[in-house]
Design a protein around this motif. Structure first.
Motif, PDB file in Angstrom:
ATOM      1  N   GLN A   1       1.111   2.300   9.442  1.00  0.00           N
ATOM      2  CA  GLN A   1       0.459   1.680   8.281  1.00  0.00           C
ATOM      3  C   GLN A   1      -0.258   2.717   7.416  1.00  0.00           C
TER       4      GLN A   1
ATOM      5  N   HIS B   1      -1.243   6.093  12.746  1.00  0.00           N
ATOM      6  CA  HIS B   1      -1.806   4.896  12.108  1.00  0.00           C
ATOM      7  C   HIS B   1      -0.906   3.674  12.289  1.00  0.00           C
TER       8      HIS B   1
ATOM      9  N   ALA C   1      -7.571   3.609  -1.906  1.00  0.00           N
ATOM     10  CA  ALA C   1      -8.551   2.691  -1.321  1.00  0.00           C
ATOM     11  C   ALA C   1      -8.890   1.577  -2.312  1.00  0.00           C
TER      12      ALA C   1
ATOM     13  N   PRO D   1       0.827  -1.221   0.000  1.00  0.00           N
ATOM     14  CA  PRO D   1       0.000   0.000   0.000  1.00  0.00           C
ATOM     15  C   PRO D   1       0.856   1.264   0.000  1.00  0.00           C
TER      16      PRO D   1
ATOM     17  N   ALA E   1      -5.030  -0.260  -3.596  1.00  0.00           N
ATOM     18  CA  ALA E   1      -4.232  -0.897  -2.552  1.00  0.00           C
ATOM     19  C   ALA E   1      -5.078  -1.801  -1.661  1.00  0.00           C
ATOM     20  N   PHE E   2      -6.374  -1.499  -1.548  1.00  0.00           N
ATOM     21  CA  PHE E   2      -7.199  -2.253  -0.598  1.00  0.00           C
ATOM     22  C   PHE E   2      -8.425  -2.887  -1.231  1.00  0.00           C
TER      23      PHE E   2
ATOM     24  N   ARG F   1     -11.078  -1.743  -2.549  1.00  0.00           N
ATOM     25  CA  ARG F   1     -12.402  -1.219  -2.221  1.00  0.00           C
ATOM     26  C   ARG F   1     -13.128  -0.710  -3.466  1.00  0.00           C
TER      27      ARG F   1
ATOM     28  N   ASP G   1      -6.606   2.123   5.489  1.00  0.00           N
ATOM     29  CA  ASP G   1      -7.201   1.270   4.458  1.00  0.00           C
ATOM     30  C   ASP G   1      -8.578   1.744   4.004  1.00  0.00           C
ATOM     31  N   ASN G   2      -8.911   2.994   4.330  1.00  0.00           N
ATOM     32  CA  ASN G   2     -10.223   3.481   3.905  1.00  0.00           C
ATOM     33  C   ASN G   2     -10.145   4.943   3.453  1.00  0.00           C
TER      34      ASN G   2
END
Length: 316
Positions: free
Chosen positions: A109, A106, A132, A36, A135-136, A138, A112-113
């Motif tokens: 990290q 964080h 988002a 990420p 990397a995640f 979404r 993640d949103n």
DNA sequence: GATCCGTGGAT
DNA sequence: TATCCAAGGAT
């Protein structure tokens, strides 16, 4: 403008998904094992900057600072120095600030949103959605200049999107986004890729377009833009002077005395270390004293430079 | 909402 | 040579 019905929309989704799988560029931040953090760095570097110029700098950054904490441990000037000539060096400063924020708030990290991403320095509407999504995984409505242009042509039938992002464009992007989460991620990437490689701003390669048969702009006979984009001026601007000063500071090993910016080193009786060429370029601009003053003051205010021992340097 | 903020390749 | 413009953000 006519919105595609659900069947037509599914056809667009499928066509671009296949096209992307077959022709998309192999970019390191698209590799499955890219972190990420790597994706975040790539998104910031790619703001207003072509892929080919980002690649070498991104590779250097990933090797140098493999996690947010690695960058956060450095002075912000290191980020600016290793930003090189990517342009808009404030992005480097904000990337460093974002790394500090991730370490402090964080647990080191990348959030993640979308909401928390948006809270990071230098991460705006587009970048938060892109991270988002990419990397995640979404489902996000990602809208960048490429996607806006593809939507303008494919759906709205106009040559170019409006000068500024409108609410209508966001509604359209929402309506076009696949319901399926994984497909939505690939849709965002493929529409962006189409805009970058085929549906380009100037001389689009419509013959190579996988959705040309559905394109409203082609169907309308390729009408010209309804407005003339106003260019970005450069020569004689403060930006040009700031850029020239930053080029000097990036090369400098020691603080650069103020007089050095106004007067040739030879006239001062000594040569600076390693800044000869960018200093000569700055002097060649022959900018007015008040303009140089504005540029230097602006860089100090922005935190891109600081005073030390009577000279100017990158923040240490 | 209009401006400002870099850089360099393409045309 | 001059202009365009690129995975925007902050103010």
């Amino acid at each position: 403008m006519t919105l595609p019905d659900s069947g037509q929309l599914a056809g667009l989704h499928q066509a671009l998904d296949q096209w992307f799988a077959e022709t998309a560029r192999d970019l390191p931040w698209r590799e499955p094992d890219c972190s990420p953090w790597g994706i975040l760095v790539s998104e910031v570097m790619l703001q207003q900057t072509p892929v080919v110029r980002v690649l070498p700098v991104w590779l250097d950054w990933m090797e140098r600072w493999p996690t947010p904490a690695h960058l956060a441990d450095e002075p912000s000037g290191a980020a600016v120095r290793h930003w090189g000539r990517l342009g808009y060096p404030r992005r480097a400063l904000r990337l460093h600030a974002a790394a500090v924020a991730m370490r402090e708030q964080h647990d080191g990290q990348v959030p993640d949103n979308y909401i928390e991403l948006l809270g990071l320095p230098g991460v705006g509407n587009y970048t938060a959605a892109a991270i988002a999504a990419f990397a995640f995984g979404r489902r996000e409505t990602v809208v960048d200049t490429n996607i806006r242009r593809v939507h303008a042509r494919l759906i709205s039938g106009s040559a170019l999107p409006a000068p500024a992002l409108t609410a209508g464009e966001m509604r359209l992007a929402d309506a076009l986004l696949p319901d399926d989460r994984e497909l939505s991620v690939r849709w965002n990437a493929s529409v962006m890729e189409l805009g970058a490689m085929v549906c380009t701003a100037r001389s689009p390669k419509c013959a190579d377009c996988p959705v040309r048969s559905s394109c409203a702009w082609l169907a309308a006979g390729e009408p010209p833009p309804s407005y003339v984009p106003k260019g970005q001026s450069w020569h004689g601007t403060d930006r040009q002077v700031r850029g020239a000063v930053m080029a000097v500071l990036r090369e400098a090993v020691t603080p650069v005395p103020r007089e050095m910016f106004e007067q040739a080193p030879a006239d001062l009786g000594f040569a600076p270390s390693g800044v000869g060429i960018p200093l000569a370029a700055l002097h060649r601009l022959n900018s007015a004293p008040e303009q140089l003053e504005r540029a230097l003051a602006g860089l100090l205010v922005d935190g891109l430079a600081e005073m030390h021992d009577g000279g100017l340097r990158l923040p240490a």
